[in-house]
Design a protein around this motif. Structure first.
Motif, PDB file in Angstrom:
ATOM      1  N   PHE A 175       0.819  -1.211   0.000  1.00  0.00           N
ATOM      2  CA  PHE A 175       0.000   0.000   0.000  1.00  0.00           C
ATOM      3  C   PHE A 175       0.858   1.270   0.000  1.00  0.00           C
ATOM      4  O   PHE A 175       0.592   2.196  -0.771  1.00  0.00           O
ATOM      5  CB  PHE A 175      -0.949   0.010   1.208  1.00  0.00           C
ATOM      6  N   GLU A 176       1.867   1.319   0.838  1.00  0.00           N
ATOM      7  CA  GLU A 176       2.717   2.512   0.927  1.00  0.00           C
ATOM      8  C   GLU A 176       3.398   2.795  -0.409  1.00  0.00           C
ATOM      9  O   GLU A 176       3.501   3.943  -0.837  1.00  0.00           O
ATOM     10  CB  GLU A 176       3.774   2.355   2.031  1.00  0.00           C
ATOM     11  N   ASP A 177       3.866   1.743  -1.070  1.00  0.00           N
ATOM     12  CA  ASP A 177       4.502   1.907  -2.381  1.00  0.00           C
ATOM     13  C   ASP A 177       3.490   2.363  -3.423  1.00  0.00           C
ATOM     14  O   ASP A 177       3.811   3.181  -4.298  1.00  0.00           O
ATOM     15  CB  ASP A 177       5.151   0.603  -2.834  1.00  0.00           C
ATOM     16  N   HIS A 178       2.279   1.827  -3.332  1.00  0.00           N
ATOM     17  CA  HIS A 178       1.242   2.222  -4.292  1.00  0.00           C
ATOM     18  C   HIS A 178       0.944   3.714  -4.171  1.00  0.00           C
ATOM     19  O   HIS A 178       0.880   4.421  -5.179  1.00  0.00           O
ATOM     20  CB  HIS A 178      -0.016   1.392  -4.068  1.00  0.00           C
ATOM     21  N   VAL A 179       0.798   4.202  -2.956  1.00  0.00           N
ATOM     22  CA  VAL A 179       0.565   5.644  -2.768  1.00  0.00           C
ATOM     23  C   VAL A 179       1.717   6.430  -3.377  1.00  0.00           C
ATOM     24  O   VAL A 179       1.500   7.384  -4.138  1.00  0.00           O
ATOM     25  CB  VAL A 179       0.397   5.995  -1.275  1.00  0.00           C
ATOM     26  N   ALA A 180       2.946   6.039  -3.075  1.00  0.00           N
ATOM     27  CA  ALA A 180       4.113   6.750  -3.606  1.00  0.00           C
ATOM     28  C   ALA A 180       4.140   6.710  -5.136  1.00  0.00           C
ATOM     29  O   ALA A 180       4.453   7.721  -5.785  1.00  0.00           O
ATOM     30  CB  ALA A 180       5.400   6.150  -3.039  1.00  0.00           C
ATOM     31  N   ASN A 181       3.794   5.577  -5.721  1.00  0.00           N
ATOM     32  CA  ASN A 181       3.782   5.454  -7.180  1.00  0.00           C
ATOM     33  C   ASN A 181       2.736   6.367  -7.812  1.00  0.00           C
ATOM     34  O   ASN A 181       2.995   7.024  -8.829  1.00  0.00           O
ATOM     35  CB  ASN A 181       3.519   4.002  -7.586  1.00  0.00           C
ATOM     36  N   VAL A 182       1.556   6.400  -7.219  1.00  0.00           N
ATOM     37  CA  VAL A 182       0.499   7.271  -7.753  1.00  0.00           C
ATOM     38  C   VAL A 182       0.913   8.729  -7.618  1.00  0.00           C
ATOM     39  O   VAL A 182       0.722   9.520  -8.552  1.00  0.00           O
ATOM     40  CB  VAL A 182      -0.857   6.985  -7.068  1.00  0.00           C
ATOM     41  N   VAL A 183       1.501   9.097  -6.494  1.00  0.00           N
ATOM     42  CA  VAL A 183       1.985  10.475  -6.325  1.00  0.00           C
ATOM     43  C   VAL A 183       2.990  10.813  -7.418  1.00  0.00           C
ATOM     44  O   VAL A 183       2.916  11.875  -8.044  1.00  0.00           O
ATOM     45  CB  VAL A 183       2.584  10.688  -4.921  1.00  0.00           C
ATOM     46  N   GLU A 184       3.930   9.903  -7.675  1.00  0.00           N
ATOM     47  CA  GLU A 184       4.927  10.160  -8.726  1.00  0.00           C
ATOM     48  C   GLU A 184       4.267  10.313 -10.094  1.00  0.00           C
ATOM     49  O   GLU A 184       4.650  11.183 -10.881  1.00  0.00           O
ATOM     50  CB  GLU A 184       5.989   9.051  -8.750  1.00  0.00           C
ATOM     51  N   GLY A 185       3.304   9.473 -10.382  1.00  0.00           N
ATOM     52  CA  GLY A 185       2.587   9.596 -11.650  1.00  0.00           C
ATOM     53  C   GLY A 185       1.868  10.932 -11.759  1.00  0.00           C
ATOM     54  O   GLY A 185       1.921  11.598 -12.803  1.00  0.00           O
ATOM     55  N   LEU A 186       1.202  11.335 -10.684  1.00  0.00           N
ATOM     56  CA  LEU A 186       0.474  12.606 -10.700  1.00  0.00           C
ATOM     57  C   LEU A 186       1.409  13.797 -10.850  1.00  0.00           C
ATOM     58  O   LEU A 186       1.045  14.811 -11.448  1.00  0.00           O
ATOM     59  CB  LEU A 186      -0.368  12.748  -9.436  1.00  0.00           C
ATOM     60  N   LYS A 187       2.617  13.681 -10.339  1.00  0.00           N
ATOM     61  CA  LYS A 187       3.575  14.781 -10.471  1.00  0.00           C
ATOM     62  C   LYS A 187       3.900  15.068 -11.927  1.00  0.00           C
ATOM     63  O   LYS A 187       4.295  16.178 -12.266  1.00  0.00           O
ATOM     64  CB  LYS A 187       4.845  14.465  -9.699  1.00  0.00           C
ATOM     65  N   THR A 188       3.725  14.086 -12.801  1.00  0.00           N
ATOM     66  CA  THR A 188       4.027  14.313 -14.220  1.00  0.00           C
ATOM     67  C   THR A 188       3.024  15.257 -14.875  1.00  0.00           C
ATOM     68  O   THR A 188       3.291  15.773 -15.972  1.00  0.00           O
ATOM     69  CB  THR A 188       4.106  12.979 -15.012  1.00  0.00           C
ATOM     70  N   VAL A 189       1.864  15.464 -14.217  1.00  0.00           N
ATOM     71  CA  VAL A 189       0.871  16.408 -14.749  1.00  0.00           C
ATOM     72  C   VAL A 189       0.485  17.434 -13.687  1.00  0.00           C
ATOM     73  O   VAL A 189      -0.596  17.994 -13.716  1.00  0.00           O
ATOM     74  CB  VAL A 189      -0.383  15.670 -15.279  1.00  0.00           C
ATOM     75  N   ARG A 190       1.392  17.684 -12.772  1.00  0.00           N
ATOM     76  CA  ARG A 190       1.077  18.574 -11.655  1.00  0.00           C
ATOM     77  C   ARG A 190       0.681  19.976 -12.120  1.00  0.00           C
ATOM     78  O   ARG A 190      -0.136  20.623 -11.474  1.00  0.00           O
ATOM     79  CB  ARG A 190       2.224  18.611 -10.653  1.00  0.00           C
ATOM     80  N   GLY A 191       1.239  20.449 -13.212  1.00  0.00           N
ATOM     81  CA  GLY A 191       0.872  21.773 -13.709  1.00  0.00           C
ATOM     82  C   GLY A 191      -0.591  21.846 -14.104  1.00  0.00           C
ATOM     83  O   GLY A 191      -1.298  22.792 -13.747  1.00  0.00           O
TER      84      GLY A 191
END
Length: 195
Positions: A175-191
């Motif tokens: 679960f902790e890794d999944h949250v981190a992975n989703v956060v990283e993915g979302l950072k690619t469209v953070r703008g």
């Protein structure tokens, strides 16, 4: 105006975006599609080593998983799946769209379908957590912050908590890794997301 019918052997990301914008007037739901696309494509590329041209299907499935919701909320995503088939989208994309929620009863038999399922609600929840952080940024979101907000039943109450956990389990990711992975993915469209 209905989306024009044309035979597509390989639908492009641009085709999918045109379909989304035609069927989805809500800016919020369009951004949700972009967020899920980012998380799903991050998983595909970074975690599972998916490359072009298959990665396009991953982007499209994430982007279009909710495209029919505003037009057909009572039959979502069944009506959307019909339209995707009519337009010649790959069956892998259609199956991922059909399986992205438990309400359809469609089993998630592919890695793509499990990834869309895992990233859908988690993307929305992570964004909601970011928006209540002091600086309203993804940089302040981690598994601890997400877990704390999951226990607050009044926070983002429309998000099914069991799906947040079940998505990680179906992917075989802690679960902790999944949250981190989703956060990283979302950072690619953070703008686009303003985060």
């Amino acid at each position: 105006m209905p989306y024009p019918r044309r035979e597509m052997t390989t639908p492009t990301r641009a085709d999918a975006w045109a379909l989304l914008t035609d069927w989805t007037p809500s800016e919020a739901l369009r951004k949700h599609g972009l967020a899920v696309e980012a998380a799903v494509s991050w998983y595909g590329e970074q975690r599972f080593g998916i490359v072009e041209p298959e990665l396009i299907d991953w982007r499209i499935a994430g982007l279009l998983h909710d495209f029919d919701y505003e037009r057909y909320p009572d039959t979502h995503p069944l009506r959307g799946a019909e339209e995707l088939r009519r337009l010649g989208y790959p069956e892998a994309v259609v199956e991922a769209v059909l399986g992205h929620g438990d309400h359809t009863g469609v089993p998630r038999t592919t890695l793509l379908a499990r990834t869309v399922y895992a990233c859908d609600e988690m993307s929305g929840f992570v964004i909601a957590v970011a928006l209540v952080r002091p600086n309203r940024t993804l940089d302040e979101v981690d598994a601890r912050a997400v877990t704390r907000k999951m226990r607050d039943k009044g926070f983002a109450r429309q998000v099914p908590r069991d799906q947040l956990e079940k998505g990680a389990v179906e992917l075989g990711v802690p679960f902790e890794d999944h949250v981190a992975n989703v956060v990283e993915g979302l950072k690619t469209v953070r703008g686009v997301l303003g985060l």
